[in-house]
Scaffold this active site. Structure first.
Site, PDB file in Angstrom:
ATOM      1  N   LYS A  14      -9.737  -5.083   4.613  1.00 34.35           N
ATOM      2  CA  LYS A  14      -9.284  -6.387   5.091  1.00 34.35           C
ATOM      3  C   LYS A  14      -9.487  -6.559   6.591  1.00 34.35           C
ATOM      4  CE  LYS A  14      -4.398  -5.259   5.146  1.00 34.35           C
ATOM      5  NZ  LYS A  14      -4.347  -4.783   6.534  1.00 34.35           N
ATOM      6  N   ARG A  89       4.367  -7.173   6.607  1.00 37.05           N
ATOM      7  CA  ARG A  89       4.233  -6.020   5.725  1.00 37.05           C
ATOM      8  C   ARG A  89       5.517  -5.769   4.944  1.00 37.05           C
ATOM      9  NH1 ARG A  89      -0.117  -3.195   8.542  1.00 37.05           N
ATOM     10  NH2 ARG A  89      -0.714  -1.258   7.544  1.00 37.05           N
ATOM     11  N   ARG A 128     -13.157   6.801   4.617  1.00 36.21           N
ATOM     12  CA  ARG A 128     -12.761   6.427   5.975  1.00 36.21           C
ATOM     13  C   ARG A 128     -12.277   7.654   6.751  1.00 36.21           C
ATOM     14  NH1 ARG A 128      -8.580   1.600   6.924  1.00 36.21           N
ATOM     15  NH2 ARG A 128      -6.943   3.143   6.640  1.00 36.21           N
ATOM     16  N   ARG A 134      -9.285   9.141  11.896  1.00 39.36           N
ATOM     17  CA  ARG A 134      -8.069   8.566  12.457  1.00 39.36           C
ATOM     18  C   ARG A 134      -6.910   9.533  12.272  1.00 39.36           C
ATOM     19  NH1 ARG A 134      -7.156   2.362  10.579  1.00 39.36           N
ATOM     20  NH2 ARG A 134      -5.112   3.223  10.129  1.00 39.36           N
ATOM     21  N   ARG A 145       1.049   6.133   3.051  1.00 41.65           N
ATOM     22  CA  ARG A 145       0.759   4.745   3.411  1.00 41.65           C
ATOM     23  C   ARG A 145       0.603   3.875   2.162  1.00 41.65           C
ATOM     24  NH1 ARG A 145      -1.864   3.132   8.005  1.00 41.65           N
ATOM     25  NH2 ARG A 145      -3.821   2.706   6.942  1.00 41.65           N
TER      26      ARG A 145
END
Ligand code: AMP
Length: 188
Positions: A14, A89, A128, A134, A145
């Site tokens: 997104k 969120r 990713r 990250r 998450r």
């Protein structure tokens, strides 16, 4: 002035879609994840408060996020509209957003949900992790998450459905295909 809310599980793409769409339409792209990561990098007081929370894959407290968004959507680059990527969120954030939007004289045009099957989400997250390295993207944190998304953020799907604002976009195609679909749906 209009506001678009982009929703979806971690790894759905997104952020990428928000960036491309915002540039093509002259909208501001507000990524709360980027704002928080920048705060951590700059060594600010805010950064110090949130860095452990982000690294653990948990959510930053609602009041703090609401304050940040209130200040951000009042900035000059938001005057011709903006995309909220990663906010709200939680249900309390969504309720607060409704008030903030009214205060700033805007309306929510749509809440766009980027939809992806669970096995696809896991595959993209692994990808990713390998590419971006990250700090909040190790496997355990990714799982957390996703769980946080399911328990705290997914209820927003019903919330926006009831507000008649939900737009579902299948997100399993190529970046350009998803963007095309998004543009077609939002411009129709
Ligand atoms: P993102 O890049 O959108 O995945 O966000 C990275 C991290 O920033 C999240 O895992 C949360 O710890 C934090 N974060 C971003 N947006 C919010 C929000 N609206 N509410 C609470 N925490 C957030």
């Amino acid at each position: 002035m209009q506001c678009l809310v982009f929703l979806g599980p971690p790894g759905v793409g997104k952020g990428t879609q928000a960036k491309i769409y915002a540039e093509s339409q002259g909208l501001a792209h507000i990524s709360t994840g980027d704002m928080l990561r920048n705060a951590v990098k700059s060594g600010s007081e805010l950064g110090a408060r949130v860095s452990k929370i982000i690294d653990a894959g948990q959510l930053v407290p609602d009041e703090l996020m609401i304050e940040l968004i209130d200040a951000r959507i009042g900035e000059a680059d938001c005057s011709s509209g903006y995309i909220l990527d990663g906010f709200p969120r939680t249900i309390p954030q969504a309720q607060a957003l409704a008030n903030l939007i009214a205060k700033h004289g805007a309306t929510i045009r749509a809440a766009v949900l980027f939809d992806l099957a669970d096995h696809e989400i896991m595959a993209r997250l692994t990808n990713r992790r390998e590419q971006e390295n990250r700090a909040d993207d190790n496997e355990e944190v990714q799982r957390r998450r996703l769980e946080v998304y399911r328990t705290q953020t997914a209820p927003l799907i019903d919330y926006y459905q009831q507000e008649n604002l939900l737009l579902r976009i299948p997100a399993d195609g190529e970046i350009s295909q998803v963007q095309e679909l998004l543009t077609r749906e939002l411009n129709s």
